[in-house]
Design a protein around this motif. Sequence first.
Motif, PDB file in Angstrom:
ATOM      1  N   PRO A 145       0.759  -1.192   0.001  1.00  0.00           N
ATOM      2  CA  PRO A 145      -0.192  -0.097  -0.028  1.00  0.00           C
ATOM      3  C   PRO A 145       0.831   1.474  -0.135  1.00  0.00           C
ATOM      4  N   ALA A 146       0.154   2.247  -0.402  1.00  0.00           N
ATOM      5  CA  ALA A 146       0.782   3.601  -0.688  1.00  0.00           C
ATOM      6  C   ALA A 146       1.743   3.990   0.762  1.00  0.00           C
ATOM      7  N   TRP A 147       1.016   3.769   2.095  1.00  0.00           N
ATOM      8  CA  TRP A 147       1.418   4.288   3.108  1.00  0.00           C
ATOM      9  C   TRP A 147       2.426   3.365   3.691  1.00  0.00           C
ATOM     10  N   ALA A 148       2.934   2.456   3.143  1.00  0.00           N
ATOM     11  CA  ALA A 148       4.216   1.472   3.688  1.00  0.00           C
ATOM     12  C   ALA A 148       5.183   1.231   2.472  1.00  0.00           C
ATOM     13  N   PRO A 149       5.962   2.491   2.041  1.00  0.00           N
ATOM     14  CA  PRO A 149       6.971   2.125   1.058  1.00  0.00           C
ATOM     15  C   PRO A 149       7.994   1.391   1.614  1.00  0.00           C
ATOM     16  N   GLU A 150       8.368   1.476   2.942  1.00  0.00           N
ATOM     17  CA  GLU A 150       9.349   0.597   3.509  1.00  0.00           C
ATOM     18  C   GLU A 150       8.849   0.202   4.805  1.00  0.00           C
ATOM     19  N   PRO A 151       9.348  -1.045   5.219  1.00  0.00           N
ATOM     20  CA  PRO A 151       8.896  -1.796   6.523  1.00  0.00           C
ATOM     21  C   PRO A 151       9.048  -1.037   7.569  1.00  0.00           C
ATOM     22  N   ASP A 152       9.935   0.047   7.793  1.00  0.00           N
ATOM     23  CA  ASP A 152       9.809   0.794   9.072  1.00  0.00           C
ATOM     24  C   ASP A 152       9.364   2.325   8.817  1.00  0.00           C
ATOM     25  N   THR A 153       8.468   2.460   7.820  1.00  0.00           N
ATOM     26  CA  THR A 153       7.561   3.693   7.694  1.00  0.00           C
ATOM     27  C   THR A 153       6.670   3.588   8.956  1.00  0.00           C
ATOM     28  N   LYS A 154       6.705   4.759   9.737  1.00  0.00           N
ATOM     29  CA  LYS A 154       5.964   5.114  10.800  1.00  0.00           C
ATOM     30  C   LYS A 154       4.463   5.195  10.408  1.00  0.00           C
ATOM     31  N   VAL A 155       3.601   4.154  10.848  1.00  0.00           N
ATOM     32  CA  VAL A 155       2.171   4.157  10.400  1.00  0.00           C
ATOM     33  C   VAL A 155       1.266   3.933  11.804  1.00  0.00           C
ATOM     34  N   SER A 156       0.291   5.136  12.031  1.00  0.00           N
ATOM     35  CA  SER A 156      -0.747   4.972  12.731  1.00  0.00           C
ATOM     36  C   SER A 156      -2.039   5.070  12.202  1.00  0.00           C
ATOM     37  N   ILE A 157      -3.179   4.066  12.799  1.00  0.00           N
ATOM     38  CA  ILE A 157      -4.233   3.875  12.189  1.00  0.00           C
ATOM     39  C   ILE A 157      -5.598   4.242  13.339  1.00  0.00           C
ATOM     40  N   VAL A 158      -6.401   5.062  12.632  1.00  0.00           N
ATOM     41  CA  VAL A 158      -7.787   5.124  13.198  1.00  0.00           C
ATOM     42  C   VAL A 158      -8.806   4.360  12.483  1.00  0.00           C
ATOM     43  N   THR A 250      -9.373   3.037  -1.727  1.00  0.00           N
ATOM     44  CA  THR A 250      -8.344   3.691  -1.194  1.00  0.00           C
ATOM     45  C   THR A 250      -8.422   5.334  -1.415  1.00  0.00           C
ATOM     46  N   VAL A 251      -8.173   5.883  -0.710  1.00  0.00           N
ATOM     47  CA  VAL A 251      -7.946   7.547  -1.009  1.00  0.00           C
ATOM     48  C   VAL A 251      -6.733   8.088  -0.396  1.00  0.00           C
ATOM     49  N   LEU A 252      -5.800   8.765  -0.811  1.00  0.00           N
ATOM     50  CA  LEU A 252      -4.774   9.585  -0.483  1.00  0.00           C
ATOM     51  C   LEU A 252      -5.353  10.919  -0.244  1.00  0.00           C
ATOM     52  N   ILE A 253      -5.293  11.437   0.807  1.00  0.00           N
ATOM     53  CA  ILE A 253      -5.753  13.030   1.000  1.00  0.00           C
ATOM     54  C   ILE A 253      -4.722  13.827   1.210  1.00  0.00           C
ATOM     55  N   PRO A 254      -4.818  15.055   1.150  1.00  0.00           N
ATOM     56  CA  PRO A 254      -3.600  15.954   1.438  1.00  0.00           C
ATOM     57  C   PRO A 254      -3.116  16.008   2.694  1.00  0.00           C
ATOM     58  N   PRO A 255      -1.727  15.841   2.954  1.00  0.00           N
ATOM     59  CA  PRO A 255      -0.996  15.858   4.144  1.00  0.00           C
ATOM     60  C   PRO A 255      -0.515  17.063   4.853  1.00  0.00           C
ATOM     61  N   ASN A 256      -0.283  16.848   5.973  1.00  0.00           N
ATOM     62  CA  ASN A 256       0.144  18.182   6.627  1.00  0.00           C
ATOM     63  C   ASN A 256       2.002  18.068   6.706  1.00  0.00           C
ATOM     64  N   ASP A 257       2.546  18.846   7.573  1.00  0.00           N
ATOM     65  CA  ASP A 257       3.788  18.775   7.488  1.00  0.00           C
ATOM     66  C   ASP A 257       4.635  17.829   8.425  1.00  0.00           C
ATOM     67  N   LYS A 258       3.765  17.104   9.076  1.00  0.00           N
ATOM     68  CA  LYS A 258       4.284  16.185   9.959  1.00  0.00           C
ATOM     69  C   LYS A 258       3.934  14.771   9.283  1.00  0.00           C
ATOM     70  N   TYR A 259       2.826  14.415   8.728  1.00  0.00           N
ATOM     71  CA  TYR A 259       2.466  13.109   8.169  1.00  0.00           C
ATOM     72  C   TYR A 259       1.567  13.288   7.059  1.00  0.00           C
ATOM     73  N   ASN A 260       1.596  12.325   6.139  1.00  0.00           N
ATOM     74  CA  ASN A 260       0.729  11.884   5.193  1.00  0.00           C
ATOM     75  C   ASN A 260      -0.421  11.198   5.438  1.00  0.00           C
ATOM     76  N   ALA A 279      -2.239   7.631   9.329  1.00  0.00           N
ATOM     77  CA  ALA A 279      -1.430   8.877   9.133  1.00  0.00           C
ATOM     78  C   ALA A 279       0.156   8.043   9.150  1.00  0.00           C
ATOM     79  N   TRP A 280       0.980   8.448   8.117  1.00  0.00           N
ATOM     80  CA  TRP A 280       2.217   7.729   8.142  1.00  0.00           C
ATOM     81  C   TRP A 280       3.136   8.748   7.446  1.00  0.00           C
ATOM     82  N   HIS A 281       4.609   8.602   7.849  1.00  0.00           N
ATOM     83  CA  HIS A 281       5.653   9.455   7.473  1.00  0.00           C
ATOM     84  C   HIS A 281       6.825   8.387   7.606  1.00  0.00           C
ATOM     85  N   PRO A 282       7.905   8.603   6.590  1.00  0.00           N
ATOM     86  CA  PRO A 282       8.975   7.757   6.566  1.00  0.00           C
ATOM     87  C   PRO A 282       9.877   8.213   7.742  1.00  0.00           C
TER      88      PRO A 282
END
Length: 424
Positions: A145-158, A250-260, A279-282
């Motif tokens: 998926p788009a939010w897990a480009p690397e195994p160590d990508t920081k991912v939080s889920i609601v 699946t929808v990728l919505i606009p991010p902010n400066d802390k996370y996608n 919410a995710w970010h490398p």
Amino acid sequence: MRPADNDLLCRVEGEAPMGRIMRQHWLPACMSEEVEADGAPVKSRLLGVDLVVFRDTRGRVGVLDEKCPHRGASLVFGRNEDCGLRCLYHGWKFATDGEIVDMSSEPPDSRMRNLRARAYPTHEAGGFVWVWMGEADAVRPFETPAWAPEPDTKVSIVKMHAACNWAQVLEGAIDSAHSSSLHSTNMPTAEVEGSTATETAWLRPSNDKAPRLEAEVTDYGFHYAAIRRPIVNPETHVYIRTTVFIAPFTVLIPPNDKYNLAQMLVPIDDVNCMFYWVAWHPTKGISQDSWRTFCAAVPGVDLNADWTKVRNLENGYLQDREAMRAGDFTGIHGIPAQDMAMWETMGPIADRSADHLGSSDVAIVQFRRQMVAAAKAVQKGEPAIGTTASVRQVDLASFEGVVTRESDWRTFTTRNARSRQAAE
């Protein structure tokens, strides 16, 4: 929209064409955190099919039909132990692949020992347990998926249950215009006195509530831009928020400066859906606890054990009119609950024939046209939308920022653009 086309768009159970599209994609059955080795089995329901998810002693995940093949008792109440899930009724025990490894109520030579439970292929990635519900001989390779480009990508889920059809929830995810009103308290403009960006809330450099929308069809779905006047340099710059729809849910919505940000709007059945907000970010990201607190989606506080909401239609989403008089726009706590109040009050399946769509609904029109056409194509035996895409999901990204008027918003849907943002 004609009622027949509305049904094509919304209904997913049985042999419904939209359900057939979904079955040609990997579906999230639950979050990985929900299933522990030898822990309690988890009930899941997708496309009108009841499932049970469990992790065995060795950490392997199994997804089976919920009903025991013996007499139909629920395996959700089973004992998960010693590398298998045991039905409480007669003690039959099933491995993650559906094999019956113990049948205590039957003699060793019983013909029943040839039975198996219906098991589904599984895969874990990006914080989810994914399941393949299509034909067993046509399993597609799993796509990261788009939010897990690397195994160590920081991912939080609601995770949150929505008591309505999946399509009206997805239409909310691709509706960039509504955030300027519905979420204005949580997403204030930079000119509002006292506004400050935090880990969870962010400022918007525009007070323009009537964006100009442009969309482009792609082989994975479509992407579009909401173009607004910025507060600073409106003569030479524009404020752009791009949204990416990756068919079918699946929808990728606009991010902010802390996370996608990404959302999945997954059909439970015709009139229920599961809402996932990622919410995710490398490198930066946001903690799971902070993300769920900001979204007012903390299990045990805002959500019941089955992911249904404490703030719901029956109690008016606990709307606070005093808070509204004090300046809170909606009086409803949390962005997801604000959205749910709009989606669920449309009814279990919205009557789209009564809509009056305007210029801010470009993405809604595109979604309806594209997905109804996709359902009709599947009825003719054509491949499901999104299964022949030439672009990988991890190469896609949404975008938010102020750019020069000459900029082409389409270029900000690429991984290169996302990489430039990360570097900055």
